[in-house]
Design a protein around this motif. Sequence first.
Motif, PDB file in Angstrom:
ATOM      1  N   GLU A  77       1.684  -1.610   0.108  1.00 44.70           N
ATOM      2  CA  GLU A  77      -0.132   0.318  -0.147  1.00 44.70           C
ATOM      3  C   GLU A  77       0.970   1.435  -0.109  1.00 44.70           C
ATOM      4  OE1 GLU A  77      -2.926   0.812   2.881  1.00 44.70           O
ATOM      5  OE2 GLU A  77      -3.933  -1.395   1.536  1.00 44.70           O
ATOM      6  N   ASN A  78       1.621   0.679   0.565  1.00 43.51           N
ATOM      7  CA  ASN A  78       3.042   1.953   1.222  1.00 43.51           C
ATOM      8  C   ASN A  78       3.682   2.425  -0.169  1.00 43.51           C
ATOM      9  OD1 ASN A  78       1.705   2.533   3.184  1.00 43.51           O
ATOM     10  ND2 ASN A  78       3.506   1.706   4.757  1.00 43.51           N
ATOM     11  N   GLU A  79       4.439   1.807  -0.800  1.00 41.94           N
ATOM     12  CA  GLU A  79       5.124   1.897  -1.243  1.00 41.94           C
ATOM     13  C   GLU A  79       5.061   1.219  -3.028  1.00 41.94           C
ATOM     14  OE1 GLU A  79       8.128   2.681  -0.764  1.00 41.94           O
ATOM     15  OE2 GLU A  79       6.984   2.966   2.073  1.00 41.94           O
ATOM     16  N   GLY A  80       3.652  -0.050  -3.083  1.00 39.14           N
ATOM     17  CA  GLY A  80       3.584  -0.247  -4.676  1.00 39.14           C
ATOM     18  C   GLY A  80       3.748  -1.164  -5.158  1.00 39.14           C
ATOM     19  N   LYS A  81       5.166  -2.006  -4.219  1.00 40.86           N
ATOM     20  CA  LYS A  81       5.809  -3.012  -4.450  1.00 40.86           C
ATOM     21  C   LYS A  81       7.086  -3.841  -3.609  1.00 40.86           C
ATOM     22  CE  LYS A  81       9.893  -0.221  -6.453  1.00 40.86           C
ATOM     23  NZ  LYS A  81      10.293  -0.012  -7.663  1.00 40.86           N
ATOM     24  N   ILE A  82       7.639  -4.634  -3.811  1.00 36.53           N
ATOM     25  CA  ILE A  82       8.629  -5.040  -2.655  1.00 36.53           C
ATOM     26  C   ILE A  82       9.429  -5.807  -4.006  1.00 36.53           C
ATOM     27  CG2 ILE A  82      10.017  -6.881  -0.936  1.00 36.53           C
ATOM     28  CD1 ILE A  82       6.919  -6.363   0.397  1.00 36.53           C
ATOM     29  N   ASP A  83      11.053  -4.930  -3.928  1.00 32.64           N
ATOM     30  CA  ASP A  83      11.956  -6.055  -4.980  1.00 32.64           C
ATOM     31  C   ASP A  83      12.782  -6.998  -4.444  1.00 32.64           C
ATOM     32  OD1 ASP A  83      11.492  -3.691  -7.254  1.00 32.64           O
ATOM     33  OD2 ASP A  83      11.466  -2.089  -5.404  1.00 32.64           O
ATOM     34  N   ILE A  84      12.569  -6.998  -3.053  1.00 34.91           N
ATOM     35  CA  ILE A  84      14.290  -7.112  -2.528  1.00 34.91           C
ATOM     36  C   ILE A  84      13.437  -7.948  -0.893  1.00 34.91           C
ATOM     37  CG2 ILE A  84      16.244  -7.027  -1.135  1.00 34.91           C
ATOM     38  CD1 ILE A  84      16.737  -4.488  -3.348  1.00 34.91           C
ATOM     39  N   LEU A  85      13.497  -9.098  -1.247  1.00 34.61           N
ATOM     40  CA  LEU A  85      13.357  -9.931   0.213  1.00 34.61           C
ATOM     41  C   LEU A  85      14.060 -10.507   0.800  1.00 34.61           C
ATOM     42  CD1 LEU A  85      11.659 -10.740   2.107  1.00 34.61           C
ATOM     43  CD2 LEU A  85      10.276 -12.882   0.638  1.00 34.61           C
ATOM     44  N   VAL A  86      14.740 -10.460   1.842  1.00 32.81           N
ATOM     45  CA  VAL A  86      15.782 -10.997   2.456  1.00 32.81           C
ATOM     46  C   VAL A  86      15.065 -12.160   3.846  1.00 32.81           C
ATOM     47  CG1 VAL A  86      17.933 -10.751   3.638  1.00 32.81           C
ATOM     48  CG2 VAL A  86      17.532  -9.238   2.465  1.00 32.81           C
ATOM     49  N   ASN A  87      14.496 -13.003   3.874  1.00 33.65           N
ATOM     50  CA  ASN A  87      14.209 -13.709   4.320  1.00 33.65           C
ATOM     51  C   ASN A  87      15.448 -14.174   5.788  1.00 33.65           C
ATOM     52  OD1 ASN A  87      11.883 -14.599   3.730  1.00 33.65           O
ATOM     53  ND2 ASN A  87      12.779 -15.694   2.270  1.00 33.65           N
ATOM     54  N   ASN A  88      15.559 -13.538   6.922  1.00 32.86           N
ATOM     55  CA  ASN A  88      16.845 -13.720   7.768  1.00 32.86           C
ATOM     56  C   ASN A  88      16.385 -13.953   9.557  1.00 32.86           C
ATOM     57  OD1 ASN A  88      19.596 -12.725   8.838  1.00 32.86           O
ATOM     58  ND2 ASN A  88      17.793 -11.399  10.581  1.00 32.86           N
ATOM     59  N   ALA A  89      14.811 -13.837   9.656  1.00 32.21           N
ATOM     60  CA  ALA A  89      13.958 -14.025  11.204  1.00 32.21           C
ATOM     61  C   ALA A  89      15.158 -15.235  11.021  1.00 32.21           C
ATOM     62  CB  ALA A  89      13.038 -14.047  10.865  1.00 32.21           C
ATOM     63  N   GLY A  90      15.632 -15.798  12.344  1.00 34.34           N
ATOM     64  CA  GLY A  90      15.857 -17.194  12.497  1.00 34.34           C
ATOM     65  C   GLY A  90      15.746 -17.339  14.378  1.00 34.34           C
ATOM     66  N   GLY A 133      12.691  -9.219  -9.476  1.00 36.07           N
ATOM     67  CA  GLY A 133      13.134  -9.354  -7.908  1.00 36.07           C
ATOM     68  C   GLY A 133      13.711  -9.940  -7.458  1.00 36.07           C
ATOM     69  N   THR A 134      14.309  -9.434  -6.011  1.00 37.63           N
ATOM     70  CA  THR A 134      15.298 -11.111  -5.840  1.00 37.63           C
ATOM     71  C   THR A 134      15.235 -11.513  -4.591  1.00 37.63           C
ATOM     72  OG1 THR A 134      17.918 -11.083  -5.163  1.00 37.63           O
ATOM     73  CG2 THR A 134      17.485  -8.783  -5.679  1.00 37.63           C
ATOM     74  N   ILE A 135      15.479 -13.004  -3.861  1.00 37.21           N
ATOM     75  CA  ILE A 135      14.990 -13.084  -3.057  1.00 37.21           C
ATOM     76  C   ILE A 135      15.759 -13.810  -2.435  1.00 37.21           C
ATOM     77  CG2 ILE A 135      13.518 -14.994  -1.412  1.00 37.21           C
ATOM     78  CD1 ILE A 135      11.315 -14.824  -4.094  1.00 37.21           C
ATOM     79  N   ILE A 136      16.728 -13.228  -1.076  1.00 35.34           N
ATOM     80  CA  ILE A 136      18.026 -13.730  -0.633  1.00 35.34           C
ATOM     81  C   ILE A 136      17.085 -14.383   1.163  1.00 35.34           C
ATOM     82  CG2 ILE A 136      20.326 -12.969   0.549  1.00 35.34           C
ATOM     83  CD1 ILE A 136      19.344 -10.688  -1.350  1.00 35.34           C
TER      84      ILE A 136
END
Length: 244
Positions: A77-90, A133-136
């Motif tokens: 809603e705020n940005e219109g998109k997500i380009d980079i996702l970093v799945n870091n939580a652990g 998009g890029t997912i890490i």
Amino acid sequence: MAKNIDLTGRVALVTGGTRGIGKAIAAALKEAGATVYITGTNEEKTKKAAEELGVNGIKMNVCDREEVKKAVSEIVENEGKIDILVNNAGITRDTLFVRMKDEDWDSVIETNLTGIYNVTRQIVPLMVKKRSGTIINISSVVGFTGNPGQVNYASAKAALVGFTKSLAKEVAPRGIRVNAIAPGYITTDMTQKIPQKIKETLIKSIPMRREGKPSEVADVVLFLASDMSSYVTGTTIHVNGGLF
Ligand code: NDP
């Protein structure tokens, strides 16, 4: 612009960015010009860390699918998109296998593996629409080497490598790249839990004879998040001082 990597105009989501490696990743992405969102399980702590970093903070427990949906909607809603996702939580719940409680197994698999599914499942369709998009995904050296006391954690960290490789093959034709980083021993709250004696032995086993810094993982995230790695997908980059 940091280190010749320019992410101006990109929107990044870093799960578990309240401290340690995630916080360093968020700082590096911000310095490279990206609009960054960090998440954590505690609203107050997340806002505080976000303020310190000068980024946006949203409470999002990766295990809570409704909360994930809500947080992703808010960012879009705020940005219109997500380009980079970093799945870091652990998390870790270390114990020898014979002493492992069902809860130790369940919570580690739920956070470190299913959590990645929960977040990525909401974001891939958005990236598919944008055709980019890029997912890490943040794995661990122990997913490759195994480690006594970490059967639960090593299982989750090895599984997410299979997740990374398979998803990379599915979404490559849509312009989305999916990679993993496997850090070795990095100085954070997580490794502060390791007893000093064991730590000394561990450091002796690292060819570079030191723990890594969170910023040294963040630098590799910058590479994978940027167009510098435009032909890199489905792989794992090891950041471990030569340990593996
Ligand atoms: P920390 O324990 O320092 O930080 C963990 C982060 O994850 C915190 O921000 C925490 O947020 C967040 N988190 C935990 N559970 C959840 C959840 N259910 N939902 C959302 N966020 C959550 O860990 P590190 O920085 O050391 O580790 C970061 C990643 O790197 C992890 O995936 C870890 O497994 C991996 N790794 C770490 C290594 C190391 O040596 N440190 C080595 C190899 C891999 P909060 O508590 O505020 O909710």
